[in-house]
Design an enzyme around this catalytic site. Structure first.
Site, PDB file in Angstrom:
ATOM      1  N   ASP A 402      -7.574  35.598  48.878  1.00  0.00           N
ATOM      2  CA  ASP A 402      -7.299  35.841  47.464  1.00  0.00           C
ATOM      3  C   ASP A 402      -5.815  35.920  47.131  1.00  0.00           C
ATOM      4  O   ASP A 402      -5.444  35.832  45.949  1.00  0.00           O
ATOM      5  CB  ASP A 402      -8.032  37.093  46.996  1.00  0.00           C
ATOM      6  CG  ASP A 402      -9.525  36.847  46.848  1.00  0.00           C
ATOM      7  OD1 ASP A 402      -9.917  35.674  46.729  1.00  0.00           O
ATOM      8  OD2 ASP A 402     -10.300  37.815  46.850  1.00  0.00           O
ATOM      9  N   TYR A 491     -15.144  38.231  41.679  1.00  0.00           N
ATOM     10  CA  TYR A 491     -15.202  39.610  42.157  1.00  0.00           C
ATOM     11  C   TYR A 491     -14.169  40.504  41.487  1.00  0.00           C
ATOM     12  O   TYR A 491     -13.033  40.098  41.239  1.00  0.00           O
ATOM     13  CB  TYR A 491     -15.011  39.678  43.678  1.00  0.00           C
ATOM     14  CG  TYR A 491     -16.319  39.567  44.424  1.00  0.00           C
ATOM     15  CD1 TYR A 491     -17.230  40.617  44.432  1.00  0.00           C
ATOM     16  CD2 TYR A 491     -16.657  38.400  45.095  1.00  0.00           C
ATOM     17  CE1 TYR A 491     -18.439  40.517  45.093  1.00  0.00           C
ATOM     18  CE2 TYR A 491     -17.873  38.284  45.768  1.00  0.00           C
ATOM     19  CZ  TYR A 491     -18.762  39.349  45.760  1.00  0.00           C
ATOM     20  OH  TYR A 491     -19.962  39.245  46.411  1.00  0.00           O
ATOM     21  N   HIS A 540     -22.242  36.992  53.187  1.00  0.00           N
ATOM     22  CA  HIS A 540     -20.812  36.766  53.404  1.00  0.00           C
ATOM     23  C   HIS A 540     -20.123  38.050  53.845  1.00  0.00           C
ATOM     24  O   HIS A 540     -20.670  39.145  53.729  1.00  0.00           O
ATOM     25  CB  HIS A 540     -20.142  36.209  52.143  1.00  0.00           C
ATOM     26  CG  HIS A 540     -20.271  37.075  50.932  1.00  0.00           C
ATOM     27  ND1 HIS A 540     -21.429  37.141  50.180  1.00  0.00           N
ATOM     28  CD2 HIS A 540     -19.400  37.896  50.327  1.00  0.00           C
ATOM     29  CE1 HIS A 540     -21.262  37.969  49.179  1.00  0.00           C
ATOM     30  NE2 HIS A 540     -20.024  38.458  49.241  1.00  0.00           N
ATOM     31  N   HIS A 542     -16.568  40.362  53.432  1.00  0.00           N
ATOM     32  CA  HIS A 542     -15.302  40.665  52.762  1.00  0.00           C
ATOM     33  C   HIS A 542     -14.433  41.414  53.762  1.00  0.00           C
ATOM     34  O   HIS A 542     -14.829  42.477  54.255  1.00  0.00           O
ATOM     35  CB  HIS A 542     -15.505  41.578  51.550  1.00  0.00           C
ATOM     36  CG  HIS A 542     -16.227  40.955  50.414  1.00  0.00           C
ATOM     37  ND1 HIS A 542     -15.615  40.116  49.515  1.00  0.00           N
ATOM     38  CD2 HIS A 542     -17.520  41.061  50.012  1.00  0.00           C
ATOM     39  CE1 HIS A 542     -16.500  39.731  48.600  1.00  0.00           C
ATOM     40  NE2 HIS A 542     -17.659  40.283  48.883  1.00  0.00           N
ATOM     41  N   GLU A 591       0.963  50.570  75.429  1.00  0.00           N
ATOM     42  CA  GLU A 591       2.267  50.202  75.982  1.00  0.00           C
ATOM     43  C   GLU A 591       2.886  49.015  75.250  1.00  0.00           C
ATOM     44  O   GLU A 591       4.101  48.972  75.028  1.00  0.00           O
ATOM     45  CB  GLU A 591       2.118  49.863  77.472  1.00  0.00           C
ATOM     46  CG  GLU A 591       1.647  51.022  78.332  1.00  0.00           C
ATOM     47  CD  GLU A 591       2.720  52.085  78.526  1.00  0.00           C
ATOM     48  OE1 GLU A 591       3.917  51.728  78.433  1.00  0.00           O
ATOM     49  OE2 GLU A 591       2.371  53.259  78.734  1.00  0.00           O
ATOM     50  N   PHE A 684       2.062  37.400  66.616  1.00  0.00           N
ATOM     51  CA  PHE A 684       2.801  38.657  66.525  1.00  0.00           C
ATOM     52  C   PHE A 684       2.736  39.434  67.843  1.00  0.00           C
ATOM     53  O   PHE A 684       3.571  40.290  68.101  1.00  0.00           O
ATOM     54  CB  PHE A 684       2.221  39.544  65.414  1.00  0.00           C
ATOM     55  CG  PHE A 684       2.601  39.130  64.008  1.00  0.00           C
ATOM     56  CD1 PHE A 684       2.979  37.831  63.703  1.00  0.00           C
ATOM     57  CD2 PHE A 684       2.568  40.049  62.975  1.00  0.00           C
ATOM     58  CE1 PHE A 684       3.323  37.462  62.410  1.00  0.00           C
ATOM     59  CE2 PHE A 684       2.914  39.700  61.678  1.00  0.00           C
ATOM     60  CZ  PHE A 684       3.283  38.395  61.398  1.00  0.00           C
ATOM     61  N   GLU A 688       5.624  42.851  73.457  1.00  0.00           N
ATOM     62  CA  GLU A 688       6.754  43.744  73.228  1.00  0.00           C
ATOM     63  C   GLU A 688       6.326  45.195  73.425  1.00  0.00           C
ATOM     64  O   GLU A 688       5.213  45.586  73.069  1.00  0.00           O
ATOM     65  CB  GLU A 688       7.285  43.571  71.814  1.00  0.00           C
ATOM     66  CG  GLU A 688       8.123  42.340  71.599  1.00  0.00           C
ATOM     67  CD  GLU A 688       8.810  42.376  70.248  1.00  0.00           C
ATOM     68  OE1 GLU A 688      10.044  42.457  70.214  1.00  0.00           O
ATOM     69  OE2 GLU A 688       8.099  42.323  69.228  1.00  0.00           O
ATOM     70  N   ASP A 694       9.682  51.219  66.351  1.00  0.00           N
ATOM     71  CA  ASP A 694       9.306  51.151  64.939  1.00  0.00           C
ATOM     72  C   ASP A 694       7.983  50.392  64.848  1.00  0.00           C
ATOM     73  O   ASP A 694       7.935  49.177  65.076  1.00  0.00           O
ATOM     74  CB  ASP A 694      10.402  50.441  64.155  1.00  0.00           C
ATOM     75  CG  ASP A 694      10.217  50.581  62.647  1.00  0.00           C
ATOM     76  OD1 ASP A 694       9.175  51.088  62.219  1.00  0.00           O
ATOM     77  OD2 ASP A 694      11.140  50.181  61.902  1.00  0.00           O
TER      78      ASP A 694
END
Length: 791
Positions: A402, A491, A540, A542, A591, A684, A688, A694
């Site tokens: 969306d 929706y 479906h 969501h 970790e 992603f 690391e 952070d």
């Protein structure tokens, strides 16, 4: 009084320097009414929220109308060399601006400013430009800044926030399907459907399609996403419906499959037709089957769509006492939160936060603090996706993102007293289209409400044991709610963010509106039940993904997992038992970056903690992740329609290390690139370390929508709801209810038979409401297009 009966559903198009319109008539009537004095005391409504000055500039705020106008002008300046055409006059082979919005602020630039004496970071706009005039046509994203526009402002490709290999570039066949792209396909669809109008008229009770502007047309068409797999091909799977307000619930059993690759419409072709669950590769095979009597419709869609309307049905009767006005939330005695409307800043009972808005993501929250300590740097919706199941072409291949449809632009006027309590604080949202700005009136509401349960209580029994109690303490609970509703096509997503008195906060999403339904076949009930004469409720998912950039006290955080494990042990004081089962808590820390699902039976607790900060008891200070209703992830993990473009939706939770280059978990045009995404969330996770780093928590809410007859006319918010709570976990030294005056302490003296009652100086306000009679038909619509010349 029937207020906001027409929802004040107007928008005002503005350019820089134009004042907002006056308050809507019905809202003014409401405020005047609540301000009147009754016979028994002062008004229950005591006016607007008190004002407060935000401590810093809201650096996350959207770009202004003036900035948008100036950016538009700069992009169209011949010296910029983008060779742009006005979108109103553009074709597929032209270059033109799709939209302009604010660029996400880099956290590393913001922290020195909001936490110290660093300079206010520069602001940039982002623009998507469709570049059909290039040798290899595409969609390219740009960053424009710093703002305001000056001689130092530059226009550069915005590539650094995407990891798909092509930066901000999206191939033409995978770019957003706007009006220009749709119009190029219209002649082929019109001629194809006109050629078989005798067939469709016979099969579908006179249903024919001669094009969108032909008065003979009695059908409407729709197609969803994806429209490509990797950008090297373009296709459209088209479903036909009966037109009307309930079109989503009135599909007919006819589909047109189209190949529409490239920018030259003369090369577009029909791949086939589908009806009766059979595929016909060309018109001749379809006509032969029709003339042989092999195609027939068992069920007929009713053309009267009144059954899809959300209005009063007198034939249903009236429940006892239902003609009385339902209970309402009223902020007795006045509002207990403060706002800075210009900075979009809020303070409430120890909480403080800034708000912002994006055309694609809707409302976002920044610098969320409780009692002066930051908990979260950013809390924002990242995507609202839906994937359907079925064998018919529309259901089987439909995946919606969306943000692709600019979810934020669909935050519309809220109905006071129904969407939000009477007397709520309402804020507008603004977004930009071409060189003007559109304002959606009263699209966000803020209010405090009673939770309906105490925050804490205890009844202390008498030491003698023969009296009901000796002492009783109870603390009243309430919460501040920020709410918006986005109607994205069929929706209505209701987003609520609640801030509790104990330092907890909650995210809730609800879904109402029309089902995207399918034509009904008795042998396909595994994809959903029959819900209307010729309609199947399509099964479906969501899945809605949020980003929560936690900064528990500071940016050095860890992700703690406390598992409940069963062990066999013996205890010397129970020798007769020998070895027996016991359970204990095993605490570990993630970790490296990871995606994972919630433990079954809720036997694991998750928390973001700061290992360098402890409370008075030596426990690490943190915030706990408390799953609520319907914390789910996508059911299918390897569908070709959502293979790599929907990676953010495939697990309950994910934890990554914060990077300015990873501001979004998805791309607004990712939906059309399932095999070669512009933004691949799975990338992603590159091992690391996330120990005292952070951290960003990505979490999914949603519903496996098991459709039912009760989804007619629209899905109910009651069941279609998903929540998650974040609560202090050893963040404090004790519960945060000791400094609240809204409490009662009752003591019973058995010797004197007296009861003492302490209200802590907080008494029930004495007030009244006097509402005028209903005023119908007066809800003025303001539609104003104001044009200004370039400065």
């Amino acid at each position: 009084m029937h207020l906001r009966s027409l929802c004040l559903a107007y928008t005002v198009s503005l350019v820089a320097g134009t004042a907002l319109p006056p308050l809507g008539y019905e809202r003014k009537v409401l405020l005047d009414a609540l301000s009147k004095r009754g016979d028994t005391g002062e008004s229950c409504y005591s006016g607007d929220a008190p004002l407060v000055k935000a401590p810093k500039t809201n650096v996350w705020a959207p770009i202004s109308a003036q900035d948008n106008f100036d950016v538009w002008t700069l992009l169209h300046d011949p010296a910029t060399a983008l060779n742009l055409t006005n979108p109103d006059d553009a074709s597929q082979t032209d270059n033109y601006v799709f939209w302009i919005d604010a660029l996400h602020m880099n956290k590393t630039d913001v922290l020195p400013y909001i936490d110290g004496d660093g300079p206010e970071p520069p602001k940039y706009a982002r623009a998507i430009i469709f570049e059909g005039g290039k040798a290899e046509p595409d969609s390219q994203e740009y960053m424009i800044g710093p703002l305001p526009v000056s001689e130092s402002t530059t226009v550069q490709k915005l590539d650094y926030i995407y990891n798909g290999g092509k930066g901000g570039s999206v191939p033409f066949d995978a770019r957003y399907v706007d009006g220009v792209k749709s119009s190029a396909l219209t002649p082929l669809i019109t001629s194809t459907m006109s050629n078989i109008s005798d067939i469709t008229a016979a099969l579908f009770d006179g249903g024919v399609y001669f094009g969108p502007s032909d008065d003979r047309t009695t059908l409407t068409m729709t197609s969803g996403t994806p429209v490509s797999f990797d950008g090297s091909q373009g296709f459209r799977n088209i479903l036909f419906r009966l037109p009307g307000s309930g079109s989503y619930l009135s599909p007919i059993d006819f589909y047109l499959l189209v190949d529409c690759s490239g920018t030259d419409p003369s090369h577009y072709s029909i791949k086939g037709y589908v009806t009766n669950s059979k595929f016909y590769p060309d018109e001749s095979s379809l006509r032969a089957a029709f003339e042989a009597g092999e195609i027939a419709e068992t069920y007929v869609q009713p053309r009267d769509q009144s059954w899809t309307d959300v209005d009063y049905k007198p034939e249903l009767g009236v429940r006892a006492l239902e003609d009385m006005f339902a209970p309402q939330t009223i902020e007795l005695g006045g509002k207990r939160y403060k706002v800075d409307p210009e900075a979009q800043y809020v303070e409430y009972m120890g909480w403080s936060f800034y708000m912002s808005f994006s055309r694609t993501l809707g409302i976002m929250f920044y610098d969320i603090k409780f009692k002066g300590e930051r908990i979260v740097y950013e809390l924002s919706l990242q995507e609202a996706m839906a994937q359907y199941a079925g064998t018919q072409p529309k259901a089987s291949n439909t995946v919606y993102h969306d943000t692709y449809y600019s979810l934020g632009t669909d935050l519309a006027t809220l109905v006071e007293g129904y969407d939000c309590p009477f007397g709520s604080t309402f804020w507008n949202v603004s977004y930009h289209e071409q060189n003007h700005t559109t304002v959606n009136q009263d699209a966000i509401c803020i209010f405090e409400q009673d939770t309906g349960v105490p925050l804490s209580r205890h009844r202390y029994g008498s030491s003698a044991g023969d009296y009901p109690f000796s002492k009783l303490g109870v603390v009243k609970d309430s919460q501040l709610v920020v709410r918006a509703i986005a109607t994205v096509g069929n929706y209505d997503y209701l987003f609520s963010y609640a801030w509790f008195l104990d330092g907890s906060f909650e995210v809730t999403v609800r879904a109402s509106g029309f089902l995207q339904s399918s034509f009904y076949y008795p042998d396909q009930k595994k994809f959903g039940p029959r819900i209307a004469p010729a309609t199947q409720g399509s099964l479906h998912d969501h899945i809605l993904t949020w980003k929560a950039d936690f900064d528990v006290i500071d940016t050095a955080n860890s992700f703690e997992i406390s598992d409940l494990v069963v062990v066999n042990q013996s205890q010397p004081w129970f020798p007769e038992l020998g070895e027996f089962e016991q359970f204990e808590m095993n605490t570990t820390y993630l970790e490296t970056e990871e995606r994972f699902n919630l433990a079954p039976n809720a036997k694991a607790m998750y928390a973001i903690v700061n290992q360098n900060k402890t409370n008075v008891w030596g426990e690490k200070r943190g915030y706990r992740v408390v799953p609520g209703k319907s914390n789910i992830h996508l059911t299918v993990l390897n569908s070709p329609w959502s293979l790599k473009n929907s990676e953010m939706a495939k697990y309950h939770l994910a934890v990554t290390r914060q990077h300015d280059t990873e501001p979004f978990g998805n791309s607004v045009q990712n939906v059309n690139l399932p095999l070669a995404p512009q933004q691949d969330f799975s990338k992603f996770f590159d091992n690391e370390s996330i120990v005292q780093e952070d951290l960003v928590l990505w979490f999914n809410l949603g519903m496996h929508h098991f459709t039912r007859a009760e989804d007619i006319p629209v899905t109910l918010y009651t069941e279609a709801v998903s929540t998650i709570l974040f609560a202090p976990h050893n963040f404090f030294d004790r519960a945060q209810d000791g400094d609240l005056l809204n409490r009662r302490w009752i003591e019973y003296n058995a010797t004197t038979d007296e009861i003492t009652f302490d209200a802590y100086g907080v008494e029930l306000p004495n007030c009244a409401m006097s509402l005028p009679e209903p005023v119908y038909g007066i809800s003025p619509t303001v539609e104003e297009e104001l044009q200004v010349s370039s400065p």
